[in-house]
Design a protein around this motif. Structure first.
Motif, short mmCIF file in Angstrom:
data_model
loop_
_atom_site.label_atom_id
_atom_site.label_comp_id
_atom_site.label_asym_id
_atom_site.label_seq_id
_atom_site.Cartn_x
_atom_site.Cartn_y
_atom_site.Cartn_z
N GLY A 24 0.93 -1.18 -0.05
CA GLY A 24 -0.09 -0.11 0.03
C GLY A 24 0.85 1.16 0.06
O GLY A 24 2.10 1.28 0.62
N TYR A 25 0.44 2.29 -0.74
CA TYR A 25 1.18 3.63 -0.79
C TYR A 25 0.05 4.58 -0.72
O TYR A 25 0.07 5.40 -1.34
CB TYR A 25 2.03 3.58 -2.24
CG TYR A 25 3.16 4.56 -2.18
CD1 TYR A 25 4.17 4.00 -1.39
CD2 TYR A 25 3.22 5.72 -2.64
CE1 TYR A 25 5.29 5.00 -1.08
CE2 TYR A 25 4.23 6.63 -2.59
CZ TYR A 25 5.32 6.27 -1.83
OH TYR A 25 6.59 7.01 -1.82
N GLY A 26 -0.72 4.53 0.36
CA GLY A 26 -1.66 5.44 0.54
C GLY A 26 -0.96 6.66 1.67
O GLY A 26 0.09 6.80 1.65
N ASN A 27 -2.18 7.05 2.45
CA ASN A 27 -1.57 8.22 3.31
C ASN A 27 -0.37 7.43 4.34
O ASN A 27 0.66 8.02 4.49
CB ASN A 27 -2.56 8.49 4.25
CG ASN A 27 -3.55 9.13 3.57
OD1 ASN A 27 -3.25 10.05 2.63
ND2 ASN A 27 -4.84 8.79 3.52
N GLY A 29 1.14 4.52 3.94
CA GLY A 29 2.09 3.66 3.17
C GLY A 29 3.46 4.82 2.86
O GLY A 29 4.45 4.29 3.01
N SER A 52 -2.54 -0.01 -10.07
CA SER A 52 -2.79 0.82 -8.91
C SER A 52 -2.57 2.40 -9.30
O SER A 52 -1.47 2.74 -9.83
CB SER A 52 -1.59 0.58 -7.65
OG SER A 52 -1.64 1.61 -6.85
N PRO A 53 -3.32 3.28 -8.91
CA PRO A 53 -3.07 4.73 -9.06
C PRO A 53 -1.80 5.36 -8.31
O PRO A 53 -1.31 6.47 -8.65
CB PRO A 53 -4.32 5.37 -8.63
CG PRO A 53 -4.97 4.33 -7.80
CD PRO A 53 -4.61 3.18 -8.02
N LEU A 68 2.17 -7.81 -5.19
CA LEU A 68 1.83 -8.40 -3.75
C LEU A 68 2.60 -9.81 -3.71
O LEU A 68 3.33 -10.10 -2.78
CB LEU A 68 0.52 -8.48 -3.69
CG LEU A 68 -0.35 -7.09 -3.61
CD1 LEU A 68 -1.82 -7.24 -3.41
CD2 LEU A 68 0.08 -6.01 -2.50
N ASP A 84 -7.67 -1.58 5.84
CA ASP A 84 -8.32 -2.55 6.55
C ASP A 84 -9.11 -3.70 5.84
O ASP A 84 -9.00 -5.08 5.94
CB ASP A 84 -8.84 -2.16 7.95
CG ASP A 84 -7.86 -1.23 8.77
OD1 ASP A 84 -6.77 -1.69 8.94
OD2 ASP A 84 -8.06 -0.01 8.91
N GLU A 89 -8.60 -10.29 1.89
CA GLU A 89 -8.22 -10.48 0.55
C GLU A 89 -6.96 -10.58 0.13
O GLU A 89 -6.56 -11.33 -0.40
CB GLU A 89 -9.19 -9.41 -0.37
CG GLU A 89 -9.08 -9.58 -1.83
CD GLU A 89 -9.67 -8.14 -2.29
OE1 GLU A 89 -10.67 -7.47 -2.03
OE2 GLU A 89 -9.24 -7.40 -3.40
N ILE A 90 -6.25 -9.47 0.57
CA ILE A 90 -4.60 -9.35 0.22
C ILE A 90 -3.98 -10.62 0.82
O ILE A 90 -3.05 -11.18 0.18
CB ILE A 90 -4.17 -8.11 0.88
CG1 ILE A 90 -4.64 -7.21 -0.14
CG2 ILE A 90 -2.65 -8.21 0.50
CD1 ILE A 90 -4.31 -5.56 0.54
N HIS A 109 -2.86 -0.98 12.47
CA HIS A 109 -3.98 -0.77 13.11
C HIS A 109 -4.25 -2.52 13.71
O HIS A 109 -4.15 -3.37 12.91
CB HIS A 109 -5.09 -0.37 12.41
CG HIS A 109 -6.44 -0.23 12.90
ND1 HIS A 109 -6.73 -0.18 14.32
CD2 HIS A 109 -7.72 -0.09 12.26
CE1 HIS A 109 -8.01 0.06 14.43
NE2 HIS A 109 -8.51 0.13 13.28
N ALA A 131 1.23 4.14 14.65
CA ALA A 131 1.69 5.85 14.80
C ALA A 131 0.10 6.60 15.02
O ALA A 131 -0.61 6.41 13.97
CB ALA A 131 2.40 6.43 13.66
N LYS A 132 -0.07 6.94 16.15
CA LYS A 132 -1.67 7.18 16.25
C LYS A 132 -1.91 8.74 15.72
O LYS A 132 -1.57 9.67 16.14
CB LYS A 132 -1.85 7.48 17.76
CG LYS A 132 -1.70 6.19 18.59
CD LYS A 132 -2.93 5.20 18.09
CE LYS A 132 -4.32 5.55 18.47
NZ LYS A 132 -5.40 4.57 18.09
N GLU A 188 -5.65 -1.40 21.27
CA GLU A 188 -5.65 -0.41 20.17
C GLU A 188 -6.83 -0.62 19.29
O GLU A 188 -7.37 0.59 18.79
CB GLU A 188 -4.47 -0.80 19.40
CG GLU A 188 -3.88 0.47 18.26
CD GLU A 188 -4.64 0.24 16.97
OE1 GLU A 188 -4.66 1.33 16.45
OE2 GLU A 188 -5.14 -0.94 16.69
N TYR A 296 -17.47 -4.10 2.09
CA TYR A 296 -16.46 -3.68 1.08
C TYR A 296 -16.29 -4.98 0.05
O TYR A 296 -16.27 -4.61 -1.00
CB TYR A 296 -15.00 -3.87 2.03
CG TYR A 296 -13.90 -3.77 0.99
CD1 TYR A 296 -13.55 -2.62 0.26
CD2 TYR A 296 -13.09 -4.87 0.87
CE1 TYR A 296 -12.28 -2.77 -0.50
CE2 TYR A 296 -11.94 -5.08 0.22
CZ TYR A 296 -11.65 -3.95 -0.62
OH TYR A 296 -10.75 -4.15 -1.46
#
Ligand SMILES: NC(=O)c1ccc[n+]([C@@H]2O[C@H](COP(=O)([O-])OP(=O)(O)OC[C@H]3O[C@@H](n4cnc5c(N)ncnc54)[C@H](OP(=O)(O)O)[C@@H]3O)[C@@H](O)[C@H]2O)c1
Length: 330
Positions: A24-27, A29, A52-53, A68, A84, A89-90, A109, A131-132, A188, A296
């Protein structure tokens, strides 16, 4: 609560030598990848889904992007930084069938482990390095020499060094600059879901929307109502983060404090507690997690909700306000 650990207390060796695969390379990642590299991690690959965009962004940042399945066969440790709801699936389709024996799994998480959406084999270290806060803030704070408060937990300790990996990972993304605490996957997960549902997202949005509508019904302009019920939230939140609730009360006008104290107990009445009980029950018995992942996996989650939000008067009031403010400041 246990004492905080800081970067000076932590052995960064695991980070330097391990082959780290970030899925993942979102927020989170992207922020984790950039911070880990700056902290000395020498071998990082980013794993993204077909088409992937985010591929272009990861490559522009100088990372090698792989599938992956490839990262599962290559990495000593996988940080699962994808959404999450996609973890099951991943894991099932790409990681589990291809993973290198003894590979560690890092989560930011506890959701997928706590609710047993994925069940790694006994040879895996399974750790939480949370990291919260939002992913973008991880990088922003790191660049200022700080970080987000970190929490670690160990679910499986196959190597006997799972704790060391969790601490090195958290220090690598900047949490060692502010403080790292121990938690459990359950704590958590429950705390994060409850906080975001009833306060940070659900509660705040419910209060903002209802109070905005009430002011407009009382004849206040949409612009003024938006400023008082939405726009100013940030200033009060900043005060609470910096000085606590008592400090926030000291920093605002006595009129605001007196009025708030008069109404606080009425707002926190039986209906609020009923809503809290409902949210907590669904979090604790796992029905919220099941419902979310099934929604989802059935496709098109929240598409209609998001489209409807864009038609709301409160959104139009906010967009109008922001367009005028930014035009004036340009
Ligand atoms: N500890 C904390 O306080 C905290 C706070 C926020 C979030 N988190 C956790 O951080 C993780 C990521 O959150 P985020 O905010 O970074 O999410 P995000 O910005 O939405 O990024 C999600 C990433 O997941 C990828 N993804 C989604 N579905 C996928 C699939 N089916 N197959 C492969 N990749 C998929 C996306 O791929 P594309 O780029 O291809 O779209 C994207 O790169 C979650 O576990 C979340 O709970 C923790």
């Amino acid at each position: 609560m246990t004492d905080a650990l800081y970067t000076a207390d932590i052995d960064m060796a695991p980070l330097k030598h391990w082959k780290l695969g970030l899925v993942g390379y979102g927020n989170h990642g992207r922020s984790h990848a950039l911070c880990l590299r700056d902290s000395g991690a020498e071998q990082i690959k980013i794993a993204l889904r077909e088409g992937s965009p985010s591929r272009a962004k990861a490559e522009a940042d100088g990372f090698e992007v792989v599938s992956l399945a490839e990262v599962a066969a290559w990495a000593d440790a996988i940080a699962l930084l994808a959404a999450d709801e996609a973890h099951r699936e991943i894991w099932t389709t790409a990681i589990a069938p291809n993973r290198k024996p003894g590979q560690a799994l890092i989560l930011c998480h506890g959701f997928s482990i706590h609710y047993r959406l994925i069940e790694p084999p006994a040879d895996a270290d399974v750790i939480l390095a949370a990291a919260k806060g939002p992913g973008g803030a991880v990088r922003q704070e790191f660049e200022k020499g700080g970080g987000l408060i970190g929490f670690w937990a160990v679910h499986q300790n196959a190597s006997g060094r799972a704790r060391d990996l969790a601490l090195a990972y958290l220090a690598g993304i900047g949490s060692g600059n502010v403080g790292i605490f121990e938690t459990t996957f359950r704590e958590e997960t429950v705390s994060d879901l409850f906080g975001e549902q009833v306060v940070l997202v659900g509660g705040l949005v419910a209060l903002a929307k209802a109070s905005y509508q009430r002011l407009v019904a009382a004849g206040v302009s949409e612009r003024m109502a938006y400023i008082d019920c939405v726009h100013e939230i940030k200033y009060l939140a900043d005060l609470m983060q910096a000085q606590g609730i008592a400090g926030m009360y000291e920093a605002i006008s006595d009129t605001a404090e007196f009025g708030a104290r008069l109404i606080e107990d009425d707002i926190a009445g039986p209906e609020l507690n009923a809503a809290f009980d409902k949210a907590m029950a669904a979090i604790e018995d796992g029905s919220f997690a099941r419902k979310w992942v099934e929604t989802y996996e059935a496709g098109n989650a929240m598409v209609e909700d998001r489209a409807r939000d864009k038609t709301l008067a409160i959104e139009a009031a906010g967009a109008d306000l922001r367009s005028r403010l930014y035009r004036a400041s340009k």
